[in-house]
Design a protein around this motif. Structure first.
Motif, short mmCIF file in Angstrom:
data_model
loop_
_atom_site.label_atom_id
_atom_site.label_comp_id
_atom_site.label_asym_id
_atom_site.label_seq_id
_atom_site.Cartn_x
_atom_site.Cartn_y
_atom_site.Cartn_z
N LEU A 96 125.67 7.60 -31.97
CA LEU A 96 126.47 8.78 -32.29
C LEU A 96 126.38 9.82 -31.17
N LYS A 97 125.16 10.08 -30.72
CA LYS A 97 124.97 11.10 -29.69
C LYS A 97 125.61 10.68 -28.38
N THR B 133 129.47 10.78 -28.70
CA THR B 133 129.95 12.16 -28.70
C THR B 133 129.94 12.74 -27.29
N TRP C 125 137.06 13.72 -33.40
CA TRP C 125 136.64 14.05 -34.77
C TRP C 125 136.55 12.80 -35.64
N ILE D 250 133.45 10.79 -34.72
CA ILE D 250 132.23 11.39 -35.28
C ILE D 250 132.17 11.14 -36.79
N LEU E 258 129.18 9.05 -38.52
CA LEU E 258 128.37 9.71 -39.55
C LEU E 258 128.55 9.03 -40.90
N TYR F 171 120.96 16.05 -34.30
CA TYR F 171 122.33 15.89 -33.79
C TYR F 171 123.11 17.19 -33.89
N PHE F 172 123.07 17.83 -35.05
CA PHE F 172 123.86 19.05 -35.23
C PHE F 172 123.27 20.23 -34.47
N PHE G 235 128.65 18.52 -31.23
CA PHE G 235 129.60 17.87 -32.15
C PHE G 235 130.97 18.55 -32.15
N THR H 160 132.91 16.00 -43.25
CA THR H 160 131.64 15.44 -42.80
C THR H 160 130.48 15.97 -43.62
#
Length: 884
Positions: free
Chosen positions: A341-342, A345, A390, A393, A397, A466-467, A486, A503
Motif C-alpha cells: 500500500l505504501k 501510494t 483513490w 488506495i 485498504l 500509513y495515515f 494518502f 475508506t
C-alpha cells in the motif's frame, strides 16, 4: 519306615531338613554331559545336528504328566496356579516333566513342591519306591514270559564278547573299537557328502514353506502399502485410517520372548520391513496434511484437516500448529499488504507530480457535473488520475480490511479451542494416543493470547503508520508542514471527502470486527485510538483540499445565467460544493455512512471539541476564501488575459448565453453582486443550520464576522456598479438646474417638466433595462438608490440658489413631482426625506409666499402638468419605469 537323619542330609546335600536350597554334588555335576563342549565342527556335525533335532522333537513332545511323587495328576496345572506359564512354552514345561531329557530335579522340587513339608517328602518317597517296585515286578514278569529270548540273547552277547576279546579288545586297540571307529568315520564322511545336498534342499523347502505360510498368514499386511497408496490417491481418508489401524493391530499383536523360535523371529523381521514401508507412506501423507493445515484458513474446513492428523497420530499438536501458523500468516500478510500500500501510494503520487499542470482546476468540471441530477452516478469527482489513485488506495485498504476480518474469524475459532469448546468433537486417535493434544495448559493459553494480541496490534499500528506518513514530495499546500501520503497531489475536496469517508467506514467496520475477538480490553482501546487518530488525519486532509478549492472557486464563474434569471450558476455550485463537503466530513467524523454504528466492543469515540472547533474554523475560512476569490474577479474584468484564467470550454454548450468575453463589465458586476447577495441571503442560512445539526456546534457568533464581511462585499460591488451612474446623474441635474436658473419665468406657471428630468430618467431607463436583463432581483434596489441620489443631488443644487420667484418655484415643484410620479415604485425613506428637505428649501427661498399661505401648496398648481407629462410618458421613453 525309619531313616537316618544324617544320611538324608548327606544324600540331598543339604545342611538341615529345613534348608531353603541345595546344591548338586560334584559327582552329579560331572555327569551333566549336556553342558560339555562338543568342540569345533567336524565330519560328525551332520549326524550331531540330526541327533539334536530328533532329541529336541522328542523332548518337546510331551504336554503334561502326573507328579512322580504322587501329589497331583497334572504338573502343568500346578505350575499354572503358581503363575508359571508352562502350557504355552515347551522349554519351560520340559524342565518339570520327569519324562523329558531336560528335566531339572531342583527346579521341579522348588516350584512344584515349594510348600512340601518333611512328612510330605517322606510320604512321596514311599510312593516313589512303591511305583518303582511295581515297575520292577512288571519287568520280572516280562523277563519270565520271554525267558527263552533272554537266554538266546545272553548266549549271543557272550559269543560276541568272546569274539571281540579274541580280536584285540584292549586299551591298545581302543577296546576293539578302532576298526569300527574307522569304518564309522568313513561312512559318516560319505554320508555327509551324499546327504548334505539332500538336507540343503530340505532346508530350502522348509524355508519356502515357511515363507509361503508367512505370506498366507500376513497377506493383509503384505498388501497394506499398496492399499494405503490407493486410498491416498483416491483421497479416501476414512479407508486409510481403517486399514492403517488394522495394520497396527496386527503389528502390535506380535510378541517376541526369549523362547520364541528362530523362524518366528525371522518372520517378524520381514513384517517389520513391510510395516516400515507403510509408516514411510503414512509419514509422507502426514507431511502433506501438515502443509495443507498451514494453508487452511478459518473460513475453510480446518477442523477436517486437524481431525485427519489426530486420527493418524502425530507428535506435534495440530491445533497448536494451526493456531501458530495462522497467527504467523496474518502477521506476515499484514506486513506485506501495508508495504505494498505504501509503495503503491508513493509511486502514484510521483506519477501525479510528473503530469503537466492543468490550466483548469480539477474540481471545476466535476463540480459542475455533480451539481445537476446524474442518476447513473458515472460522473467523476476529480481528474481521472486522482480518482485512479483513490480507487487504488481504497482497493488495497479493502484487502487489508478483508484480512483483518479473516484474522478475527480465525481468532473466534481460536477462542473456542482455548475454551475447550471444539475439542469434544475431535477424534482421540489410535488407542487414545491423541488425547494429549486436546487440551492446553495455562502457559500455552497465555502464549497464544499474547501472540493474538500482537497480531491484532500490527493491524492497528500499520494503519496508523500509513495515515501518519508524510507526503515527502512537497506537492501539497504549505499549510500542512508534514503533508499526507494518502492525499493525491492536487486532489479536490469532492474526491477527498468521498473516498476518505468510504475508506474510514470500511476501516471502522474492520476494527469493529477485530474488537469482537475479545483478545483483551487493551486491544479494543488501542483500536479505538487508531480510529480516532485516522479520523483526525482524514478530516485535516479534507480541509486542506477544501481550502485549496475555495481559493480557486472563482474558476467556476462562466457568467452563464441560472434558470432563475437572477444569478449565474455560482450560488448552485457553492451550495452543492459546501453541502457535499460538510456531509462528507460528518460521515468521517461519526462513521455514519452505510449504517455503521458503534458496538459494545468498539465504542466510536466522540470527536473532541478541538476537532469540532477546527472544522468550524475551516468552514468559515472556506466561505471567506470563496467570496474573496469571487471578489478577485473584479481585478480581471476587461483584462484580455482573462481567457487563460477561465477556459471557454467550461461554458455550458447548451446555453444561448453570450461567451464570457461578450459580457460587459457592468453585467458581470451585476451578476457578481446578485450571486453574493443570493448566497448570503438564501444559501448560507440553510448551510449554517445543516452544519449545526451535523456537528452540534453553534455558528451564530462565529459567522457574525463573515456576515459583516459579506455585507462589505455587497456594498463594494454595489458601489462599483452605481458609481458611474450616480456621477452621470449628478452632472445632468447640476447642469440642468444651473441653466434653468436664468430662464425661469417668474410670472407664468410651467407647461412641462425640465429637460434635465428627461435626461435623468433616460439614464434610469437604460439602467433599468440592463439590470432587468442581468438580474431583475436587483432592479428595485438599484433604482431606489439612484432615485434617492437624484433627490439628494437636486436638494444640493437648490440649496445653492438664493431666491425662487413664483415661476421658478412651480417649475422646480413640477420637476420633483414628475420624478416622484415616474419613480413611485422605487420610493425609499431616504428619497422621501430628501423631497421634504427640497420643499423646505424652496419655501425658505421663495420670493412669493402666497402659494404656501393658500393652504394648497405649490404641488396643487403643477398637478395638471405632471399628470399630462405622465400620460405622455407611458407610451414614450419611461414606459418601463411606469409599468414597474
Amino acid at each position: 519306615m525309619n531313616f537316618d537323619r544324617e544320611k538324608i542330609l548327606q544324600y540331598y546335600n543339604i545342611t538341615d531338613e529345613f534348608a531353603d536350597e541345595w546344591t548338586e554334588s560334584d559327582e552329579i555335576s560331572k555327569l551333566n554331559l549336556e553342558e560339555k563342549n562338543t568342540g569345533e565342527l567336524s565330519k560328525y556335525a551332520l549326524l550331531r545336528e540330526l541327533v539334536s533335532t530328533n532329541r529336541a522333537s522328542s523332548a518337546n513332545h510331551s504336554q503334561d504328566e502326573a507328579d512322580p511323587l504322587g501329589s497331583t495328576d497334572s504338573v502343568v496345572s500346578v505350575l499354572q496356579a503358581r503363575g508359571i506359564d508352562a502350557e504355552s512354552h515347551p522349554a519351560i514345561r520340559n524342565k518339570y516333566l520327569v519324562s523329558s531329557t531336560q528335566f531339572e530335579p531342583r527346579t521341579f522340587l522348588r516350584d512344584v513342591h515349594v510348600n512340601a513339608t518333611y512328612t510330605n517328602l517322606v510320604n512321596s518317597l514311599d510312593y516313589l519306591e512303591s511305583s518303582i517296585t511295581e515297575h520292577s515286578e512288571a519287568l520280572r514278569v516280562l523277563v519270565e514270559s520271554d525267558y527263552d529270548r533272554f537266554v538266546k540273547s545272553k548266549s549271543l552277547l557272550d559269543s560276541v564278547f568272546d569274539q571281540i576279546k579274541n580280536t584285540g579288545f584292549n586299551s591298545e586297540h581302543e577296546w576293539g573299537l578302532e576298526c569300527v571307529k574307522s569304518l564309522l568315520d568313513d561312512s559318516n564322511a560319505k554320508a555327509t557328502v551324499i546327504m548334505k545336498p539332500v538336507m540343503d534342499n530340505q532346508a530350502k523347502e522348509d524355508r519356502l514353506k515357511a515363507a509361503l505360510e508367512l505370506i498366507k498368514k500376513n497377506k493383509y499386511l503384505f498388501n497394506l502399502p499398496s492399499t494405503i497408496l490407493k486410498h491416498i490417491k483416491n483421497n479416501d481418508h476414512d479407508s486409510l485410517i481403517r486399514d492403517y489401524r488394522r495394520g497396527k493391530d496386527m503389528k502390535y499383536s506380535e510378541n517376541i520372548t526369549a523362547d520364541t523360535p528362530d523362524y518366528e523371529i525371522q518372520n517378524k523381521k520381514i513384517t517389520d520391513r513391510i510395516w516400515n514401508e507403510v509408516e514411510e507412506i503414512v509419514d509422507d501423507y502426514k507431511r502433506d496434511t501438515w502443509k495443507l493445515l498451514e494453508r487452511t484458513g478459518a473460513d475453510q474446513n480446518y477442523i477436517q484437516v486437524i481431525s485427519k492428523l489426530l486420527e493418524l497420530g502425530v507428535e506435534d499438536n495440530p491445533i497448536w500448529v494451526w493456531i501458530d501458523s495462522q497467527i504467523s500468516r496474518f502477521t506476515e500478510l499484514a506486513g506485506k499488504q501495508f508495504d505494498k500500500l505504501k509503495l503503491k501510494t508513493t509511486l502514484m503520487r510521483m506519477n501525479l507530480a510528473s503530469l503537466p499542470p492543468s490550466t483548469n482546476s480539477s474540481f471545476v468540471v466535476p463540480l459542475k457535473e455533480n451539481s445537476y441530477d446524474h442518476t447513473d452516478g458515472s460522473s467523476l469527482c476529480d481528474s481521472a488520475e486522482v480518482v485512479e489513485m483513490w480507487l487504488t488506495i481504497k482497493k488495497l485498504l479493502g484487502e487489508i480490511s478483508t484480512s483483518a476480518e479473516q484474522a478475527c474469524m480465525f481468532w473466534e475459532s481460536c477462542n473456542e479451542f482455548l475454551g475447550n469448546q471444539r475439542q469434544g468433537s475431535l477424534p482421540t486417535g489410535y488407542q487414545g494416543e491423541s488425547k494429549v493434544h486436546l487440551q492446553f495448559s495455562q502457559s500455552q493459553i497465555h502464549e497464544i493470547k499474547e501472540n493474538g494480541r500482537n497480531m491484532i496490534k500490527i493491524f492497528g499500528e500499520r494503519i496508523l503508520e500509513y495515515f501518519n506518513s508524510p507526503a515527502g514530495d512537497g506537492s501539497l499546500s504549505q499549510d500542512d508542514e508534514d503533508g499526507f501520503l494518502f492525499l493525491p497531489s492536487s486532489a479536490n475536496a469532492l474526491s477527498t471527502v468521498k473516498y476518505l469517508s468510504q475508506t474510514l467506514v470500511s476501516l471502522a467496520a474492520s476494527m469493529k470486527t477485530l474488537s469482537h475477538s475479545n483478545v483483551s480490553s487493551h486491544t479494543t482501546e488501542s483500536l479505538t485510538h487508531v480510529l480516532s487518530a485516522v479520523r483526525e488525519r482524514a478530516i485535516k486532509a479534507v480541509c486542506i483540499a477544501w481550502q485549496n478549492d475555495s481559493k480557486k472557486f472563482c474558476l467556476l464563474e462562466d457568467w452563464t445565467h441560472a434558470a432563475n434569471g437572477k444569478t449565474t450558476q455560482i450560488p448552485l455550485y457553492f451550495k452543492t460544493y459546501q453541502y457535499t463537503v460538510i456531509n462528507g466530513i460528518r460521515r468521517i467524523m461519526y462513521y455514519s455512512a452505510e449504517g455503521f454504528e458503534g458496538s459494545s466492543n468498539l465504542v466510536v469515540a466522540q470527536p473532541p471539541k478541538s476537532l469540532l472547533d477546527f472544522v468550524l474554523s475551516q468552514f468559515l475560512s472556506s466561505n471567506s476564501y470563496i467570496f474573496e476569490s469571487l471578489m478577485g474577479l473584479l481585478t480581471t474584468l476587461g483584462d484580455p488575459s482573462r481567457i487563460s484564467y477561465i477556459d471557454k470550454h467550461v461554458t455550458d454548450p447548451n446555453s444561448n448565453e453570450l461567451t464570457p468575453q461578450e459580457k460587459t463589465n457592468d453585467s458581470k458586476v451585476l451578476l457578481l453582486l446578485s450571486n453574493v447577495s443570493t448566497v448570503r441571503d438564501s444559501v448560507l442560512p440553510g448551510l449554517y443550520k445543516t452544519f449545526e445539526k451535523s456537528f452540534s456546534v453553534p455558528t451564530r457568533d462565529a459567522t457574525a464576522t463573515l456576515r459583516n464581511s459579506m455585507d462589505q462585499m455587497d456594498s463594494t460591488l454595489f458601489e462599483i456598479y452605481t458609481r458611474k451612474k450616480r456621477t452621470a446623474l449628478s452632472d445632468i441635474i447640476r447642469n440642468g438646474i444651473g441653466k434653468l436658473e436664468q430662464q425661469w419665468n417668474p410670472e407664468k406657471p410651467p407647461t412641462a417638466v425640465s429637460n434635465y428630468v428627461h435626461e435623468s430618467l433616460l439614464v434610469l431607463v437604460v439602467v433599468h433595462s440592463k439590470v432587468s436583463e442581468v438580474s431583475d432581483s436587483l432592479v428595485d434596489r438599484i433604482m431606489g438608490v439612484l432615485y434617492d441620489h437624484i433627490m439628494k443631488t437636486i436638494l444640493s443644487c437648490l440649496r445653492d440658489i438664493e431666491a425662487f420667484p413664483l415661476g421658478g418655484l412651480l417649475q422646480v415643484t413640477a420637476d420633483v413631482e414628475f420624478f416622484n410620479y415616474v419613480m413611485k415604485h422605487y420610493k425609499t425613506n431616504e428619497s422621501q426625506t430628501s423631497i421634504q428637505h427640497i420643499y423646505s428649501t424652496l419655501k425658505e427661498a421663495s420670493t412669493d409666499v402666497s402659494v404656501w399661505k393658500s393652504g394648497k401648496g405649490p404641488t396643487y398648481y403643477v398637478k395638471n402638468v405632471v399628470e399630462e407629462c405622465g400620460q405622455n410618458s407611458r407610451v414614450s421613453f419611461f414606459g418601463d419605469l411606469l409599468i414597474c
